[in-house]
Design a protein around this motif. Structure first.
Motif, PDB file in Angstrom:
ATOM      1  N   THR A 152      10.367   7.986  -8.151  1.00 18.76           N
ATOM      2  CA  THR A 152      11.216   8.251  -6.992  1.00 18.76           C
ATOM      3  C   THR A 152      10.705   9.487  -6.251  1.00 18.76           C
ATOM      4  N   VAL A 153      10.633   9.402  -4.935  1.00 13.49           N
ATOM      5  CA  VAL A 153      10.189  10.541  -4.124  1.00 13.49           C
ATOM      6  C   VAL A 153      11.172  10.770  -2.978  1.00 13.49           C
ATOM      7  N   GLU A 154      11.245  12.008  -2.553  1.00 15.36           N
ATOM      8  CA  GLU A 154      12.020  12.384  -1.378  1.00 15.36           C
ATOM      9  C   GLU A 154      11.061  12.953  -0.345  1.00 15.36           C
ATOM     10  N   HIS A 155      11.416  12.798   0.942  1.00 16.27           N
ATOM     11  CA  HIS A 155      10.592  13.395   1.985  1.00 16.27           C
ATOM     12  C   HIS A 155      10.575  14.912   1.808  1.00 16.27           C
ATOM     13  N   GLU A 156       9.412  15.521   2.073  1.00 18.76           N
ATOM     14  CA  GLU A 156       9.247  16.950   1.889  1.00 18.76           C
ATOM     15  C   GLU A 156       8.900  17.628   3.217  1.00 18.76           C
ATOM     16  N   ARG A 157       9.168  18.925   3.272  1.00 24.82           N
ATOM     17  CA  ARG A 157       8.852  19.696   4.473  1.00 24.82           C
ATOM     18  C   ARG A 157       8.185  21.009   4.066  1.00 24.82           C
ATOM     19  N   ALA A 172       9.898   2.160   2.122  1.00 21.42           N
ATOM     20  CA  ALA A 172       9.915   2.484   0.697  1.00 21.42           C
ATOM     21  C   ALA A 172       8.550   2.901   0.176  1.00 21.42           C
ATOM     22  N   ASN A 173       7.482   2.420   0.805  1.00 21.75           N
ATOM     23  CA  ASN A 173       6.127   2.741   0.342  1.00 21.75           C
ATOM     24  C   ASN A 173       5.474   3.862   1.141  1.00 21.75           C
ATOM     25  N   ILE A 174       6.264   4.531   1.990  1.00 22.20           N
ATOM     26  CA  ILE A 174       5.739   5.625   2.809  1.00 22.20           C
ATOM     27  C   ILE A 174       6.573   6.877   2.577  1.00 22.20           C
ATOM     28  N   ASN A 175       5.883   7.973   2.250  1.00 24.81           N
ATOM     29  CA  ASN A 175       6.558   9.256   2.100  1.00 24.81           C
ATOM     30  C   ASN A 175       6.092  10.201   3.199  1.00 24.81           C
ATOM     31  N   GLN A 176       6.959  11.080   3.647  1.00 21.57           N
ATOM     32  CA  GLN A 176       6.640  12.050   4.685  1.00 21.57           C
ATOM     33  C   GLN A 176       6.555  13.456   4.088  1.00 21.57           C
ATOM     34  N   VAL A 177       5.454  14.135   4.347  1.00 23.53           N
ATOM     35  CA  VAL A 177       5.314  15.551   4.015  1.00 23.53           C
ATOM     36  C   VAL A 177       4.948  16.247   5.326  1.00 23.53           C
ATOM     37  N   LEU A 178       5.951  16.741   6.008  1.00 23.70           N
ATOM     38  CA  LEU A 178       5.774  17.216   7.377  1.00 23.70           C
ATOM     39  C   LEU A 178       5.876  18.735   7.462  1.00 23.70           C
ATOM     40  N   LYS A 215      -0.912  24.309  -0.074  1.00 19.88           N
ATOM     41  CA  LYS A 215       0.300  23.712  -0.629  1.00 19.88           C
ATOM     42  C   LYS A 215       0.615  22.386   0.059  1.00 19.88           C
ATOM     43  N   TRP A 216       0.387  22.320   1.368  1.00 25.57           N
ATOM     44  CA  TRP A 216       0.648  21.089   2.119  1.00 25.57           C
ATOM     45  C   TRP A 216      -0.196  19.951   1.547  1.00 25.57           C
ATOM     46  N   GLY A 217      -1.492  20.205   1.353  1.00 23.71           N
ATOM     47  CA  GLY A 217      -2.364  19.178   0.806  1.00 23.71           C
ATOM     48  C   GLY A 217      -1.995  18.801  -0.610  1.00 23.71           C
ATOM     49  N   ALA A 218      -1.676  19.802  -1.439  1.00 20.01           N
ATOM     50  CA  ALA A 218      -1.320  19.533  -2.835  1.00 20.01           C
ATOM     51  C   ALA A 218      -0.023  18.737  -2.931  1.00 20.01           C
ATOM     52  N   LEU A 219       0.961  19.087  -2.100  1.00 16.84           N
ATOM     53  CA  LEU A 219       2.238  18.382  -2.138  1.00 16.84           C
ATOM     54  C   LEU A 219       2.084  16.942  -1.651  1.00 16.84           C
ATOM     55  N   ALA A 220       1.252  16.737  -0.629  1.00 13.34           N
ATOM     56  CA  ALA A 220       0.998  15.374  -0.151  1.00 13.34           C
ATOM     57  C   ALA A 220       0.367  14.536  -1.259  1.00 13.34           C
ATOM     58  N   ALA A 221      -0.598  15.113  -1.974  1.00 15.78           N
ATOM     59  CA  ALA A 221      -1.252  14.402  -3.080  1.00 15.78           C
ATOM     60  C   ALA A 221      -0.250  14.101  -4.195  1.00 15.78           C
ATOM     61  N   GLU A 222       0.591  15.072  -4.514  1.00 13.19           N
ATOM     62  CA  GLU A 222       1.589  14.875  -5.567  1.00 13.19           C
ATOM     63  C   GLU A 222       2.544  13.735  -5.222  1.00 13.19           C
ATOM     64  N   GLN A 223       3.002  13.712  -3.977  1.00 13.05           N
ATOM     65  CA  GLN A 223       3.929  12.661  -3.553  1.00 13.05           C
ATOM     66  C   GLN A 223       3.266  11.289  -3.596  1.00 13.05           C
ATOM     67  N   LEU A 224       1.991  11.235  -3.212  1.00 15.00           N
ATOM     68  CA  LEU A 224       1.281   9.961  -3.212  1.00 15.00           C
ATOM     69  C   LEU A 224       1.098   9.432  -4.634  1.00 15.00           C
ATOM     70  N   HIS A 228       0.839  -1.195   0.000  1.00 15.14           N
ATOM     71  CA  HIS A 228       0.000   0.000   0.000  1.00 15.14           C
ATOM     72  C   HIS A 228       0.879   1.252   0.000  1.00 15.14           C
ATOM     73  N   LYS A 229       0.461   2.263  -0.746  1.00 15.25           N
ATOM     74  CA  LYS A 229       1.207   3.512  -0.852  1.00 15.25           C
ATOM     75  C   LYS A 229       0.615   4.542   0.105  1.00 15.25           C
ATOM     76  N   LEU A 230       1.478   5.141   0.916  1.00 14.43           N
ATOM     77  CA  LEU A 230       1.012   6.044   1.961  1.00 14.43           C
ATOM     78  C   LEU A 230       1.865   7.300   2.017  1.00 14.43           C
ATOM     79  N   VAL A 231       1.219   8.413   2.347  1.00 16.68           N
ATOM     80  CA  VAL A 231       1.921   9.651   2.676  1.00 16.68           C
ATOM     81  C   VAL A 231       1.463  10.065   4.065  1.00 16.68           C
TER      82      VAL A 231
END
Length: 327
Positions: A307-312, A144-150, A290-299, A132-135
Motif C-alpha cells: 500500500t502506498v500514499e501520495h507523497e510531497r 491504483a498503479n500510479i503514485n505521485q511524489v510531487l 530525497k525526492w529521487g529516493a522517495l520516488a524509488a521507494e514508492q515504486l 505497469h507500475k509508475l511514479v
C-alpha cells in the motif's frame, strides 16, 4: 553465441536440466549443476535477459524518464534514485524522448519514474491499466498503479513571493518555465494567489525556459523597461538556472545595477552553483536526493503490491543577502 541447447548437448543432459541448473534449482544435484556451470563458462554462455524476464516476469531494472538532460538539476535526483534502488537489488536506466517509451509496453523494465513532458497523461493511464507500475513527479494522476511524489511548488512559490513583498517591493516580475511544465504552472498559480491577497502589488509575468539563456533574456527586458532609471525591482525566477542567467547578464552588461539593492532576485531549487553567486542567491530549498529516493521507494512498494500514499517533498526559503528598496 552459445545457447542452452549447446550446453545440454555437451553435458549429455536435457535442456530442462540445464535450465534448472543455471537457475539454481534443487531439482538438479550439486555435482550435475557444477558440471553444467563449468561447461557454460567454457562456452562463454550469456543468459538471455529478455527470455529470463518473460519467465520470471521481472527484469530488476527501473527506468526513469526525463524530458532532457540539460542543466545541473538532475544529478542529485538521479543519485537519490540510484542509491535506494541499489539497496533493493535494482538497476537504474535513464531515458529521454518518445522513442524510449516502448520500454514500458515491451516490459523491458519493472516500473518507471516519470519526469518527462513527452508522456501524455492518457498514455500513462493506458500503461497503468495494463498493470505497469509508475511514479509520476510532474503531474497529478489518479490510478491504483500510479503514485505521485510531487514537489510542493505552491508552498515554495508562496514563500518566494511573500518574501519579496515583505522586503517592501510593490512590483514583482515572475519569470516562468515552459508553458508545458507542471511545476511552472503550479508556481505561477501560487504567485498569482499571493498577489491577489495583497492589494497594490503589480505582477509582470515573463515566460522563460528554465535555462540560463531565459534568465539573461528576462534581465535584458527588465533593464529595457527601466531605462529611465531603475529605483527597485523584484524578480522571482522559477528556477536557479534562470536566476544565475540574470546574475550573469547584469554583471556583464549592467555593472551599475547592484543585486540586493537595485534589483532583488529569488530563485528555486538551491543549485550548488547558486551558492557561489555574489551576493548569495535567495532561493527555495529542498532535497533533490530525497525526492529521487522517495520516488524509488514508492515504486518498489507498488511493484511488490504494498500500500502506498501520495507523497510531497517539502520546501523552505533559503535567504541570501537581502536589501529592500528602502535600504
Amino acid at each position: 553465441m552459445a545457447t542452452i541447447k549447446d550446453i545440454a548437448k555437451q553435458a549429455g543432459v536435457s535442456i530442462s536440466t540445464v535450465s534448472y541448473a543455471l537457475n539454481g534449482s534443487p531439482k538438479v544435484t550439486n555435482e550435475t549443476t557444477e558440471r553444467i556451470l563449468a561447461i557454460a563458462k567454457e562456452l562463454n554462455y550469456i543468459p538471455n535477459a529478455a527470455a529470463r524476464s518473460l519467465k520470471t516476469r521481472e527484469t530488476k531494472i527501473i527506468g526513469i524518464f526525463l524530458t532532457d538532460f540539460n542543466g545541473a538539476f538532475y544529478g542529485d535526483l538521479l543519485q537519490g534514485t540510484k542509491d535506494f534502488l541499489a539497496r533493493k537489488g535494482y538497476e537504474l536506466i535513464v531515458c529521454s524522448g518518445k522513442q524510449s517509451h516502448w520500454m514500458l509496453p515491451e516490459r523491458m523494465i519493472d516500473g518507471a519514474i516519470i519526469l518527462d513532458v513527452t508522456f501524455e497523461s492518457e498514455e500513462l493511464v493506458r500503461y497503468a491499466d495494463r498493470g505497469h507500475k509508475l511514479v509520476v513527479l510532474d503531474r497529478e494522476l489518479s490510478h491504483a498503479n500510479i503514485n505521485q511524489v510531487l514537489l510542493d511548488n505552491k508552498a515554495g512559490a508562496t514563500l518566494a513571493t511573500e518574501h519579496l513583498i515583505e522586503e517592501g517591493h510593490r512590483k514583482i516580475y515572475a519569470v516562468t518555465g515552459p508553458g508545458s511544465s507542471y511545476d511552472s504552472k503550479q508556481r505561477l498559480q501560487a504567485v498569482m494567489q499571493v498577489v491577489e491577497r495583497n492589494a497594490g502589488i503589480e505582477l509582470i509575468v515573463m515566460e522563460g525556459d528554465f535555462n540560463k539563456e531565459g534568465g539573461e533574456l528576462a534581465a535584458k527586458r527588465i533593464m529595457a523597461e527601466s531605462e529611465e532609471g531603475l529605483v527597485s525591482a523584484a524578480v522571482f525566477c522559477f528556477n536557479d538556472e534562470m536566476a544565475i542567467g540574470m546574475f550573469n547578464y547584469l554583471a556583464e552588461y549592467r555593472p551599475d545595477i547592484r543585486i540586493g539593492e537595485h534589483i532583488h532576485i529569488v530563485g528555486f531549487d538551491n543549485m550548488e552553483l547558486a551558492s557561489y553567486s555574489q551576493p548569495r542567491l535567495t532561493t527555495i530549498d529542498y532535497s533533490k536526493h530525497k525526492w529521487g529516493a522517495l520516488a524509488a521507494e514508492q515504486l518498489v512498494k507498488l511493484i511488490n503490491g504494498d500500500t502506498v500514499e501520495h507523497e510531497r517533498i517539502y520546501v523552505t526559503l533559503l535567504k541570501g543577502k537581502s536589501v529592500g528598496p528602502g535600504n
